[in-house]
Motif scaffolding. Structure first.
Motif, PDB file in Angstrom:
ATOM      1  N   PHE A 206     -55.292  -7.483   7.065  1.00 15.31           N
ATOM      2  CA  PHE A 206     -55.901  -6.174   7.278  1.00 15.31           C
ATOM      3  C   PHE A 206     -55.816  -5.744   8.739  1.00 15.31           C
ATOM      4  CE2 PHE A 206     -59.804  -3.687   8.225  1.00 15.31           C
ATOM      5  CZ  PHE A 206     -59.521  -2.568   7.460  1.00 15.31           C
ATOM      6  N   ILE A 207     -56.077  -6.657   9.656  1.00 16.12           N
ATOM      7  CA  ILE A 207     -56.132  -6.315  11.072  1.00 16.12           C
ATOM      8  C   ILE A 207     -54.767  -6.404  11.756  1.00 16.12           C
ATOM      9  CG2 ILE A 207     -57.089  -6.984  13.321  1.00 16.12           C
ATOM     10  CD1 ILE A 207     -59.144  -5.690  11.559  1.00 16.12           C
ATOM     11  N   CYS A 208     -54.066  -7.500  11.567  1.00 12.54           N
ATOM     12  CA  CYS A 208     -52.905  -7.817  12.405  1.00 12.54           C
ATOM     13  C   CYS A 208     -51.566  -7.368  11.831  1.00 12.54           C
ATOM     14  CB  CYS A 208     -52.853  -9.321  12.668  1.00 12.54           C
ATOM     15  SG  CYS A 208     -54.350  -9.985  13.439  1.00 12.54           S
ATOM     16  N   ASN A 209     -51.453  -7.277  10.526  1.00  9.82           N
ATOM     17  CA  ASN A 209     -50.167  -6.970   9.896  1.00  9.82           C
ATOM     18  C   ASN A 209     -49.886  -5.470   9.891  1.00  9.82           C
ATOM     19  OD1 ASN A 209     -47.832  -7.275   8.049  1.00  9.82           O
ATOM     20  ND2 ASN A 209     -49.218  -6.302   6.591  1.00  9.82           N
ATOM     21  N   THR A 210     -48.620  -5.116  10.133  1.00  5.90           N
ATOM     22  CA  THR A 210     -48.215  -3.706  10.095  1.00  5.90           C
ATOM     23  C   THR A 210     -47.122  -3.430   9.071  1.00  5.90           C
ATOM     24  OG1 THR A 210     -46.547  -4.044  11.842  1.00  5.90           O
ATOM     25  CG2 THR A 210     -48.767  -3.408  12.550  1.00  5.90           C
ATOM     26  N   GLU A 211     -46.631  -4.460   8.394  1.00  5.14           N
ATOM     27  CA  GLU A 211     -45.523  -4.305   7.460  1.00  5.14           C
ATOM     28  C   GLU A 211     -46.050  -3.997   6.056  1.00  5.14           C
ATOM     29  OE1 GLU A 211     -42.377  -4.286   8.269  1.00  5.14           O
ATOM     30  OE2 GLU A 211     -42.799  -4.702  10.382  1.00  5.14           O
ATOM     31  N   GLU A 212     -45.600  -2.885   5.476  1.00  5.11           N
ATOM     32  CA  GLU A 212     -46.056  -2.505   4.138  1.00  5.11           C
ATOM     33  C   GLU A 212     -45.674  -3.546   3.095  1.00  5.11           C
ATOM     34  OE1 GLU A 212     -44.767   1.374   3.056  1.00  5.11           O
ATOM     35  OE2 GLU A 212     -46.092   2.397   4.498  1.00  5.11           O
ATOM     36  N   GLU A 213     -44.489  -4.131   3.233  1.00  3.62           N
ATOM     37  CA  GLU A 213     -44.055  -5.128   2.251  1.00  3.62           C
ATOM     38  C   GLU A 213     -44.984  -6.333   2.243  1.00  3.62           C
ATOM     39  OE1 GLU A 213     -42.231  -3.810   4.588  1.00  3.62           O
ATOM     40  OE2 GLU A 213     -40.688  -2.626   3.557  1.00  3.62           O
ATOM     41  N   VAL A 214     -45.449  -6.724   3.420  1.00  3.97           N
ATOM     42  CA  VAL A 214     -46.357  -7.863   3.513  1.00  3.97           C
ATOM     43  C   VAL A 214     -47.707  -7.504   2.900  1.00  3.97           C
ATOM     44  CG1 VAL A 214     -47.557  -9.422   5.100  1.00  3.97           C
ATOM     45  CG2 VAL A 214     -45.185  -8.768   5.548  1.00  3.97           C
ATOM     46  N   THR A 215     -48.186  -6.283   3.152  1.00  2.25           N
ATOM     47  CA  THR A 215     -49.451  -5.842   2.560  1.00  2.25           C
ATOM     48  C   THR A 215     -49.369  -5.864   1.038  1.00  2.25           C
ATOM     49  OG1 THR A 215     -49.966  -4.432   4.465  1.00  2.25           O
ATOM     50  CG2 THR A 215     -51.120  -3.947   2.410  1.00  2.25           C
ATOM     51  N   LEU A 216     -48.274  -5.347   0.487  1.00  2.00           N
ATOM     52  CA  LEU A 216     -48.088  -5.343  -0.962  1.00  2.00           C
ATOM     53  C   LEU A 216     -48.045  -6.767  -1.518  1.00  2.00           C
ATOM     54  CD1 LEU A 216     -45.452  -2.472  -1.294  1.00  2.00           C
ATOM     55  CD2 LEU A 216     -47.832  -2.412  -2.072  1.00  2.00           C
ATOM     56  N   ALA A 217     -47.354  -7.657  -0.794  1.00  2.00           N
ATOM     57  CA  ALA A 217     -47.280  -9.049  -1.235  1.00  2.00           C
ATOM     58  C   ALA A 217     -48.660  -9.703  -1.216  1.00  2.00           C
ATOM     59  CB  ALA A 217     -46.313  -9.826  -0.344  1.00  2.00           C
ATOM     60  N   ASN A 218     -49.456  -9.405  -0.201  1.00  2.00           N
ATOM     61  CA  ASN A 218     -50.800  -9.978  -0.126  1.00  2.00           C
ATOM     62  C   ASN A 218     -51.727  -9.403  -1.195  1.00  2.00           C
ATOM     63  OD1 ASN A 218     -50.176 -11.656   2.056  1.00  2.00           O
ATOM     64  ND2 ASN A 218     -50.652 -10.070   3.556  1.00  2.00           N
ATOM     65  N   LEU A 219     -51.576  -8.111  -1.493  1.00  2.00           N
ATOM     66  CA  LEU A 219     -52.345  -7.516  -2.592  1.00  2.00           C
ATOM     67  C   LEU A 219     -52.025  -8.217  -3.906  1.00  2.00           C
ATOM     68  CD1 LEU A 219     -52.045  -3.743  -1.645  1.00  2.00           C
ATOM     69  CD2 LEU A 219     -54.206  -4.934  -2.074  1.00  2.00           C
ATOM     70  N   SER A 220     -50.756  -8.464  -4.144  1.00  2.00           N
ATOM     71  CA  SER A 220     -50.338  -9.168  -5.357  1.00  2.00           C
ATOM     72  C   SER A 220     -50.868 -10.602  -5.373  1.00  2.00           C
ATOM     73  CB  SER A 220     -48.814  -9.167  -5.446  1.00  2.00           C
ATOM     74  OG  SER A 220     -48.367  -9.869  -6.587  1.00  2.00           O
ATOM     75  N   PHE A 221     -50.878 -11.236  -4.199  1.00  2.00           N
ATOM     76  CA  PHE A 221     -51.370 -12.611  -4.088  1.00  2.00           C
ATOM     77  C   PHE A 221     -52.839 -12.691  -4.497  1.00  2.00           C
ATOM     78  CE2 PHE A 221     -53.561 -15.859  -1.569  1.00  2.00           C
ATOM     79  CZ  PHE A 221     -52.837 -16.997  -1.882  1.00  2.00           C
ATOM     80  N   PHE A 222     -53.655 -11.780  -3.985  1.00  2.00           N
ATOM     81  CA  PHE A 222     -55.085 -11.813  -4.287  1.00  2.00           C
ATOM     82  C   PHE A 222     -55.368 -11.366  -5.720  1.00  2.00           C
ATOM     83  CE2 PHE A 222     -55.486 -11.446   0.448  1.00  2.00           C
ATOM     84  CZ  PHE A 222     -56.057 -12.700   0.627  1.00  2.00           C
TER      85      PHE A 222
END
Length: 434
Positions: free
Chosen positions: A184-200
């Motif tokens: 939430f704080i440090c990442n700026t890559e949309e692909e990483v955000t999407l991957a983390n959403l899928s992970f959770f």
């Protein structure tokens, strides 16, 4: 707010915190992910400290227990000790210093040392040590701020491994929260955000890899998913995903854990708030969604009235209050409300997006929330609060007693005092004469 009471109720039943991985092979895989740290920094962290003046601002809230760099160096030395109890003490002092912002500048200047030390300890420590490490990682992510993709990506792998394959349940929970905060704080890559959403989502739906997730871990998964959903990229909320999320969160409302129920309900409220804000043409509701929403509204209405026979009257009241708020959000579109009082000012939050973000900050900072609330620019930016609101109010004007104004005030106070005394004595004398 009722939700807070229910959260406190659910948290009261948590088990003791723990940490660790399941085998030496697993620990080796985590070690390789933390290769950005030198071995010397891990073994002798205090020797690598740099001048904290490079960290910038000196406007942090200080704690008398950690007033100088020597205290910070001593904490890092404790983290390098072989005795587990000494390392745990060092971790407690580190998290206390980060929460109070006493270590803010020194930790910022020595962040690579801290991150490498924490990853080294979390992979080989025991239960308590692992939980403290995960909490410290979340605090460090909040401290270093945005656009720190390189550090986050180095820590992401070890944290994901702990969440899915960690031996101790409480470490898995805290690692999930730290991972979400870092993304939430440090990442700026949309692909990483999407991957983390899928992970959770996989974590709370029971489809993630690794060890089976407990209801406590699923609750952390829902909260972590909800935090990242507040910054989800455009195109995330597809029709297929909406149906999938509604089905999964509806199922979690029947969990035995109060914490998981509340998390699922708030997740549904967050989704409904978002869908009401986007143009209708972009999310035409299918018959399947309408049926799901009707079932969800009915279930939330029941939960706003019911309570387990095993719950005390106070606990039932807290749960009902929480779900009345969620029901009002899902069924009627009523926004939540929380007021934060800071010194002489009050700040009002009236959206589920801001509520979930604040909740994550509160979980991370605990008793240090107000200290961070007044000083941390990341929190100001996320909650959209003007930093000027936190400027120290003007001190009460001190008047020189020898100035004209000072002499006038002294004379006036003396005259008023004599008048009050005279009136009191006059009343007493009249009473005696009579």
């Amino acid at each position: 707010m009722g939700k807070k009471s229910a959260r406190a109720l659910a948290a009261a039943g948590k088990k003791g915190k723990g940490a660790g991985l399941t085998s030496d092979d697993e620990r080796e895989s985590v070690t390789s992910e933390a290769s950005f740290l030198s071995q010397e920094a891990v073994e002798h962290p205090a020797s690598a400290i740099v001048d904290d003046s490079v960290a910038g601002s000196n406007s942090r809230v200080a704690s008398p227990a950690y007033e100088n760099e020597a205290d910070f160096a001593e904490v890092l030395e404790k983290l390098a000790e072989k005795r587990t109890s000494t390392r745990e003490t060092g971790l407690k002092e580190l998290t206390a210093g980060l929460r109070s912002y006493a270590f803010a500048d020194a930790a910022q200047a020595n962040r690579e040392i801290i991150f490498s030390t924490l990853i080294s300890l979390i992979r080989r420590g025991g239960e308590k040590e692992g939980v403290l490490c995960a909490e410290a990682l979340g605090l460090m992510f909040l401290l270093i701020g945005p656009e720190e993709d390189e550090i986050f990506m180095q820590i992401r792998g070890p944290l994901e491994y702990l969440v899915t394959r960690g031996q101790h349940e409480e470490v898995r929970v805290e690692a999930a929260r730290a991972l979400a905060m870092g993304s939430f704080i440090c990442n700026t890559e949309e692909e990483v955000t999407l991957a983390n959403l899928s992970f959770f989502q996989g974590l709370f739906s029971g489809e993630s890899e690794g060890e089976r997730a407990s209801e406590e871990l699923k609750a952390a998964g829902v909260d972590s998913w909800a935090l990242l959903a507040t910054v989800a990229p455009n195109g995330y909320h597809t029709h297929e995903l909406r149906v999938q999320l509604l089905e999964e969160l509806l199922g979690l409302l029947d969990a035995s854990s109060a914490e998981l129920k509340v998390a699922a309900g708030e997740g549904l409220a967050l989704l409904r708030e978002y869908w009401r804000q986007v143009p209708v043409a972009s999310h035409d509701v299918s018959a399947e969604e309408e049926d799901l929403l009707e079932s969800i509204v009915d279930r939330l209405r029941d939960m706003a009235r019911e309570g387990s026979k095993r719950m005390s009257r106070k606990d039932k009241k807290a749960q009902r209050a929480s779900f009345r708020e969620v029901y009002a959000a899902v069924a009627e579109g009523q926004p939540p409300e929380e007021v934060i009082n800071f010194r002489t000012r009050s700040f009002r939050l009236t959206s589920w997006v801001k509520m979930k973000q604040l909740e994550s900050f509160r979980d991370c900072l605990q008793g240090g929330l107000l200290a961070a609330f007044g000083t941390n620019p990341v929190i100001h930016d996320v909650l959209e609060i003007d930093p000027a609101s936190f400027e120290t109010p003007s001190e009460r004007r001190m008047v020189d007693k020898n100035s004209e104004l000072g002499k006038w005030r002294t004379t006036t106070r003396s005259r008023n005092r004599r008048t009050r005394e005279s009136a009191k004595h006059h009343f007493t004398e009249d009473g005696e004469d009579s």
